[in-house]
Design an enzyme around this catalytic site. Structure first.
Site, PDB file in Angstrom:
ATOM      1  N   ASN A 136       0.798  -1.219   0.000  1.00  0.00           N
ATOM      2  CA  ASN A 136       0.000   0.000   0.000  1.00  0.00           C
ATOM      3  C   ASN A 136       0.834   1.274   0.000  1.00  0.00           C
ATOM      4  O   ASN A 136       0.340   2.348   0.340  1.00  0.00           O
ATOM      5  CB  ASN A 136      -0.961  -0.005   1.195  1.00  0.00           C
ATOM      6  CG  ASN A 136      -1.760  -1.286   1.252  1.00  0.00           C
ATOM      7  OD1 ASN A 136      -1.584  -2.080   2.163  1.00  0.00           O
ATOM      8  ND2 ASN A 136      -2.595  -1.533   0.259  1.00  0.00           N
ATOM      9  N   VAL A 178       1.211   6.974   0.149  1.00  0.00           N
ATOM     10  CA  VAL A 178       0.555   5.978   0.991  1.00  0.00           C
ATOM     11  C   VAL A 178      -0.903   5.830   0.581  1.00  0.00           C
ATOM     12  O   VAL A 178      -1.605   6.820   0.407  1.00  0.00           O
ATOM     13  CB  VAL A 178       0.640   6.406   2.477  1.00  0.00           C
ATOM     14  CG1 VAL A 178      -0.150   5.481   3.362  1.00  0.00           C
ATOM     15  CG2 VAL A 178       2.086   6.474   2.920  1.00  0.00           C
ATOM     16  N   CYS A 179      -1.347   4.587   0.421  1.00  0.00           N
ATOM     17  CA  CYS A 179      -2.755   4.298   0.142  1.00  0.00           C
ATOM     18  C   CYS A 179      -3.387   3.845   1.453  1.00  0.00           C
ATOM     19  O   CYS A 179      -3.200   2.722   1.880  1.00  0.00           O
ATOM     20  CB  CYS A 179      -2.878   3.204  -0.912  1.00  0.00           C
ATOM     21  SG  CYS A 179      -4.578   2.757  -1.279  1.00  0.00           S
ATOM     22  N   LEU A 180      -4.097   4.767   2.088  1.00  0.00           N
ATOM     23  CA  LEU A 180      -4.707   4.487   3.376  1.00  0.00           C
ATOM     24  C   LEU A 180      -6.047   5.203   3.421  1.00  0.00           C
ATOM     25  O   LEU A 180      -6.092   6.431   3.409  1.00  0.00           O
ATOM     26  CB  LEU A 180      -3.774   4.964   4.493  1.00  0.00           C
ATOM     27  CG  LEU A 180      -4.093   4.596   5.921  1.00  0.00           C
ATOM     28  CD1 LEU A 180      -4.149   3.073   6.083  1.00  0.00           C
ATOM     29  CD2 LEU A 180      -3.039   5.165   6.854  1.00  0.00           C
TER      30      LEU A 180
END
Length: 183
Positions: free
Chosen positions: A76, A84-86
């Protein structure tokens, strides 16, 4: 619009007073970096990352932009940009959250519980799903190579990496202050 400005100052100060090393170049509180340690009992334990934080003018009503400066192998996290993929930062951000939440809860949870079904790094996601042991070895290899600096700081490692990328072509003859390019 002094309320977001005061909140920004308060959140950055709380981060600075909480054992985090915060680098605020030119004393700007809307762009800075934070030294982040990998969570204990994870593949990332012992690693130290420089995390870039950019606060929009509308912070805390609009979420900050977060990215790892030194490389990290994670499904991620984009390997090239460090983005960041959050969901909690990108989609469900609330003004109730602050910068401490990001560094004490959100990022540690991201590293402890990666989501390979929604990847930014397809290679990491694929390896994690196909061969967990090899994934763990690659994470540890990246930690050793990019996040454990032994006798030098993360900032020095980052600067040496920039020299490699620029290939020595930067000329500092003019009065311009050199900046950092987002990679």
């Amino acid at each position: 619009m002094s309320s977001p400005s005061k909140r920004r100052e308060m959140d950055v100060m709380k981060l600075m007073m909480s054992d985090y090393i915060v680098d605020t170049p030119n004393d700007r509180l809307n762009e800075f970096s934070v030294e982040f340690h990998g969570p204990k009992e994870s593949y990332y334990e012992g690693g130290v990352w420089k995390v870039r934080v950019e606060l929009p003018d509308a912070y805390p009503y609009k979420s900050p932009s977060i990215g790892f400066v030194n490389k990290i192998f994670h499904p991620n996290v984009d390997e090239l940009s460090g983005s960041v993929c959050l969901d909690v930062i990108n989609q469900s951000w609330s003004p109730m959250f602050d910068l401490l939440n990001i560094f004490e809860v959100f990022l540690p949870q991201l590293l402890l519980y990666p989501n390979p079904s929604d990847p930014l790094n397809g290679d990491a996601a694929s390896l994690m799903m196909k061969d967990k042991k090899q994934y763990e070895e690659k994470v540890r290899e990246y930690c050793e190579r990019y996040a454990k600096n032994n006798d030098k700081s993360v900032a020095e490692d980052d600067e040496s990496g920039e020299e490699d990328i620029s290939d020595g072509q930067y000329s500092s003859d003019d009065d311009e202050i050199p900046g950092r390019a987002d990679l």
